[in-house]
Scaffold this motif. Structure first.
Motif, PDB file in Angstrom:
ATOM      1  N   ASP A   5      19.614  -5.552  46.028  1.00 32.55           N
ATOM      2  CA  ASP A   5      19.876  -5.081  44.789  1.00 32.55           C
ATOM      3  C   ASP A   5      19.682  -3.578  44.744  1.00 32.55           C
ATOM      4  O   ASP A   5      20.400  -2.946  43.889  1.00 32.55           O
ATOM      5  CB  ASP A   5      18.781  -5.744  43.978  1.00 32.55           C
ATOM      6  CG  ASP A   5      17.203  -5.537  44.374  1.00 32.55           C
ATOM      7  OD1 ASP A   5      17.106  -5.182  45.613  1.00 32.55           O
ATOM      8  OD2 ASP A   5      16.320  -5.767  43.753  1.00 32.55           O
ATOM      9  N   GLN A   6      19.169  -3.017  45.608  1.00 32.61           N
ATOM     10  CA  GLN A   6      19.022  -1.579  45.946  1.00 32.61           C
ATOM     11  C   GLN A   6      20.563  -0.977  46.361  1.00 32.61           C
ATOM     12  O   GLN A   6      20.997   0.205  45.941  1.00 32.61           O
ATOM     13  CB  GLN A   6      18.029  -0.952  46.807  1.00 32.61           C
ATOM     14  CG  GLN A   6      16.729  -1.517  46.218  1.00 32.61           C
ATOM     15  CD  GLN A   6      15.763  -1.278  47.340  1.00 32.61           C
ATOM     16  OE1 GLN A   6      15.737  -1.303  48.424  1.00 32.61           O
ATOM     17  NE2 GLN A   6      14.413  -0.949  46.810  1.00 32.61           N
ATOM     18  N   LYS A   7      21.056  -1.605  47.170  1.00 34.92           N
ATOM     19  CA  LYS A   7      22.504  -1.332  47.648  1.00 34.92           C
ATOM     20  C   LYS A   7      23.459  -1.561  46.536  1.00 34.92           C
ATOM     21  O   LYS A   7      24.457  -0.574  46.544  1.00 34.92           O
ATOM     22  CB  LYS A   7      22.975  -2.320  48.551  1.00 34.92           C
ATOM     23  CG  LYS A   7      22.199  -1.991  49.899  1.00 34.92           C
ATOM     24  CD  LYS A   7      22.742  -2.792  51.178  1.00 34.92           C
ATOM     25  CE  LYS A   7      21.926  -2.858  52.363  1.00 34.92           C
ATOM     26  NZ  LYS A   7      22.412  -3.857  53.531  1.00 34.92           N
ATOM     27  N   LYS A   8      23.356  -2.401  45.391  1.00 27.71           N
ATOM     28  CA  LYS A   8      24.155  -2.282  44.578  1.00 27.71           C
ATOM     29  C   LYS A   8      24.097  -1.331  43.469  1.00 27.71           C
ATOM     30  O   LYS A   8      24.909  -0.924  42.854  1.00 27.71           O
ATOM     31  CB  LYS A   8      23.756  -3.921  43.784  1.00 27.71           C
ATOM     32  CG  LYS A   8      24.381  -5.033  44.500  1.00 27.71           C
ATOM     33  CD  LYS A   8      24.281  -6.450  43.720  1.00 27.71           C
ATOM     34  CE  LYS A   8      24.766  -7.486  44.592  1.00 27.71           C
ATOM     35  NZ  LYS A   8      24.391  -8.843  43.953  1.00 27.71           N
ATOM     36  N   PHE A   9      22.705  -1.070  43.169  1.00 28.56           N
ATOM     37  CA  PHE A   9      22.532  -0.016  42.420  1.00 28.56           C
ATOM     38  C   PHE A   9      23.075   1.349  42.828  1.00 28.56           C
ATOM     39  O   PHE A   9      23.896   2.108  42.282  1.00 28.56           O
ATOM     40  CB  PHE A   9      20.818   0.274  42.096  1.00 28.56           C
ATOM     41  CG  PHE A   9      20.721   1.623  41.412  1.00 28.56           C
ATOM     42  CD1 PHE A   9      20.493   1.540  40.040  1.00 28.56           C
ATOM     43  CD2 PHE A   9      20.576   2.669  41.624  1.00 28.56           C
ATOM     44  CE1 PHE A   9      20.149   2.341  39.034  1.00 28.56           C
ATOM     45  CE2 PHE A   9      20.233   3.720  40.859  1.00 28.56           C
ATOM     46  CZ  PHE A   9      20.132   3.660  39.462  1.00 28.56           C
ATOM     47  N   ASP A  63       9.105 -10.364  33.276  1.00 26.58           N
ATOM     48  CA  ASP A  63       9.288  -9.250  34.001  1.00 26.58           C
ATOM     49  C   ASP A  63       9.219  -7.920  33.084  1.00 26.58           C
ATOM     50  O   ASP A  63      10.094  -7.737  32.282  1.00 26.58           O
ATOM     51  CB  ASP A  63      10.696  -9.170  34.609  1.00 26.58           C
ATOM     52  CG  ASP A  63      10.724 -10.072  36.036  1.00 26.58           C
ATOM     53  OD1 ASP A  63       9.707 -10.159  36.619  1.00 26.58           O
ATOM     54  OD2 ASP A  63      11.793 -10.626  36.204  1.00 26.58           O
ATOM     55  N   ALA A  64       8.263  -6.945  33.502  1.00 23.21           N
ATOM     56  CA  ALA A  64       8.306  -5.620  32.480  1.00 23.21           C
ATOM     57  C   ALA A  64       8.851  -4.591  33.240  1.00 23.21           C
ATOM     58  O   ALA A  64       8.459  -4.500  34.712  1.00 23.21           O
ATOM     59  CB  ALA A  64       6.809  -5.417  32.397  1.00 23.21           C
ATOM     60  N   GLY A  65       9.628  -3.839  32.833  1.00 25.54           N
ATOM     61  CA  GLY A  65      10.062  -2.596  33.564  1.00 25.54           C
ATOM     62  C   GLY A  65      11.629  -2.584  33.459  1.00 25.54           C
ATOM     63  O   GLY A  65      12.221  -3.075  32.777  1.00 25.54           O
ATOM     64  N   LEU A  66      12.042  -1.804  34.687  1.00 24.84           N
ATOM     65  CA  LEU A  66      13.390  -1.623  35.002  1.00 24.84           C
ATOM     66  C   LEU A  66      14.131  -2.642  35.693  1.00 24.84           C
ATOM     67  O   LEU A  66      13.398  -3.664  36.332  1.00 24.84           O
ATOM     68  CB  LEU A  66      13.626  -0.384  35.586  1.00 24.84           C
ATOM     69  CG  LEU A  66      12.694   0.785  34.833  1.00 24.84           C
ATOM     70  CD1 LEU A  66      12.349   2.061  36.029  1.00 24.84           C
ATOM     71  CD2 LEU A  66      13.715   1.286  33.959  1.00 24.84           C
ATOM     72  N   PRO A  67      15.306  -2.688  35.725  1.00 23.28           N
ATOM     73  CA  PRO A  67      16.143  -3.746  36.209  1.00 23.28           C
ATOM     74  C   PRO A  67      15.954  -3.776  37.919  1.00 23.28           C
ATOM     75  O   PRO A  67      15.474  -2.508  38.390  1.00 23.28           O
ATOM     76  CB  PRO A  67      17.483  -3.197  35.954  1.00 23.28           C
ATOM     77  CG  PRO A  67      17.686  -1.939  35.505  1.00 23.28           C
ATOM     78  CD  PRO A  67      16.331  -1.848  34.982  1.00 23.28           C
ATOM     79  N   LYS A  68      16.150  -4.708  38.621  1.00 22.37           N
ATOM     80  CA  LYS A  68      15.979  -4.876  40.129  1.00 22.37           C
ATOM     81  C   LYS A  68      16.886  -4.009  40.674  1.00 22.37           C
ATOM     82  O   LYS A  68      17.974  -3.895  40.305  1.00 22.37           O
ATOM     83  CB  LYS A  68      16.189  -6.445  40.280  1.00 22.37           C
ATOM     84  CG  LYS A  68      15.220  -7.452  39.989  1.00 22.37           C
ATOM     85  CD  LYS A  68      15.393  -8.593  40.654  1.00 22.37           C
ATOM     86  CE  LYS A  68      14.667  -9.715  40.101  1.00 22.37           C
ATOM     87  NZ  LYS A  68      13.148  -9.413  40.292  1.00 22.37           N
ATOM     88  N   GLY A  69      16.188  -3.388  41.582  1.00 18.66           N
ATOM     89  CA  GLY A  69      17.081  -2.154  42.491  1.00 18.66           C
ATOM     90  C   GLY A  69      17.074  -0.774  41.857  1.00 18.66           C
ATOM     91  O   GLY A  69      17.588   0.089  42.711  1.00 18.66           O
ATOM     92  N   PHE A  70      16.355  -0.818  40.903  1.00 22.19           N
ATOM     93  CA  PHE A  70      16.271   0.805  40.278  1.00 22.19           C
ATOM     94  C   PHE A  70      15.299   1.834  41.362  1.00 22.19           C
ATOM     95  O   PHE A  70      14.506   0.952  41.758  1.00 22.19           O
ATOM     96  CB  PHE A  70      15.635   0.650  38.795  1.00 22.19           C
ATOM     97  CG  PHE A  70      15.685   2.008  38.094  1.00 22.19           C
ATOM     98  CD1 PHE A  70      16.775   2.195  37.107  1.00 22.19           C
ATOM     99  CD2 PHE A  70      14.822   2.890  38.245  1.00 22.19           C
ATOM    100  CE1 PHE A  70      16.861   3.235  36.579  1.00 22.19           C
ATOM    101  CE2 PHE A  70      14.968   4.061  37.579  1.00 22.19           C
ATOM    102  CZ  PHE A  70      15.798   4.418  36.627  1.00 22.19           C
ATOM    103  N   PRO A  71      15.747   2.815  41.483  1.00 18.82           N
ATOM    104  CA  PRO A  71      15.018   3.512  42.593  1.00 18.82           C
ATOM    105  C   PRO A  71      13.559   4.000  42.070  1.00 18.82           C
ATOM    106  O   PRO A  71      13.114   3.674  41.007  1.00 18.82           O
ATOM    107  CB  PRO A  71      15.871   4.999  42.662  1.00 18.82           C
ATOM    108  CG  PRO A  71      17.124   4.505  42.069  1.00 18.82           C
ATOM    109  CD  PRO A  71      16.904   3.421  41.054  1.00 18.82           C
ATOM    110  N   ASP A  72      12.748   4.146  42.984  1.00 15.04           N
ATOM    111  CA  ASP A  72      11.067   4.317  43.270  1.00 15.04           C
ATOM    112  C   ASP A  72      11.093   5.473  41.795  1.00 15.04           C
ATOM    113  O   ASP A  72       9.943   5.523  41.092  1.00 15.04           O
ATOM    114  CB  ASP A  72      10.550   4.695  44.475  1.00 15.04           C
ATOM    115  CG  ASP A  72      10.778   3.478  45.080  1.00 15.04           C
ATOM    116  OD1 ASP A  72      10.438   2.102  44.686  1.00 15.04           O
ATOM    117  OD2 ASP A  72      11.054   3.539  46.437  1.00 15.04           O
ATOM    118  N   LEU A  73      11.917   6.540  42.262  1.00 18.37           N
ATOM    119  CA  LEU A  73      11.529   7.880  41.333  1.00 18.37           C
ATOM    120  C   LEU A  73      12.682   8.234  40.754  1.00 18.37           C
ATOM    121  O   LEU A  73      13.851   8.158  41.404  1.00 18.37           O
ATOM    122  CB  LEU A  73      11.089   8.828  42.362  1.00 18.37           C
ATOM    123  CG  LEU A  73       9.840   8.638  43.129  1.00 18.37           C
ATOM    124  CD1 LEU A  73       9.725  10.012  44.376  1.00 18.37           C
ATOM    125  CD2 LEU A  73       8.576   8.452  42.574  1.00 18.37           C
TER     126      LEU A  73
END
Length: 108
Positions: free
Chosen positions: A74-78, A39-49
């Motif tokens: 995961d977005q709710k948790k963020f 998995d490359a990039g940011l953690p699950k749930g990180f916003p699009d922008l």
């Protein structure tokens, strides 16, 4: 129904034109030689922008959704985790929503 990708692009253009700095959060998966996934990039749930207002450096996070889109767990948790910090966060279904988030108007 508007595609989230179009909403995201329209927001990026409008937020930049309004004098702010904005970035798209890119993530991806790559299959490795051993058959596993990286998995490359940011953690699950990180916003699009995300970005910041040039006027005062205040950071913002924007999750883009279309008219019927809903947040994943995961977005709710963020959203819950980030709420304890003095940053701007919200869900945008339009350019107006995104500009409101950056102005500090609560959203979803």
């Amino acid at each position: 129904m508007t595609a989230e990708h179009k909403i995201q692009n329209d927001i990026r253009v409008a937020v930049s034109r309004a004098g702010n700095i904005i970035f798209r959060a890119n993530v991806g998966k790559v299959k490795m030689d051993n058959g596993g996934w990286f998995d490359a990039g940011l953690p699950k749930g990180f916003p699009d922008l995300f970005g910041f207002r040039k006027t005062d450096g205040k950071i913002f996070f924007i999750e883009c959704k279309n008219e019927t889109g809903r947040l994943r767990e995961d977005q709710k948790k963020f959203a819950k985790a980030i709420d304890q910090y003095p940053v701007l966060y919200g869900v945008a279904r339009s350019v107006d929503d995104a500009l409101g988030i950056i102005r500090g108007e609560k959203n979803e």
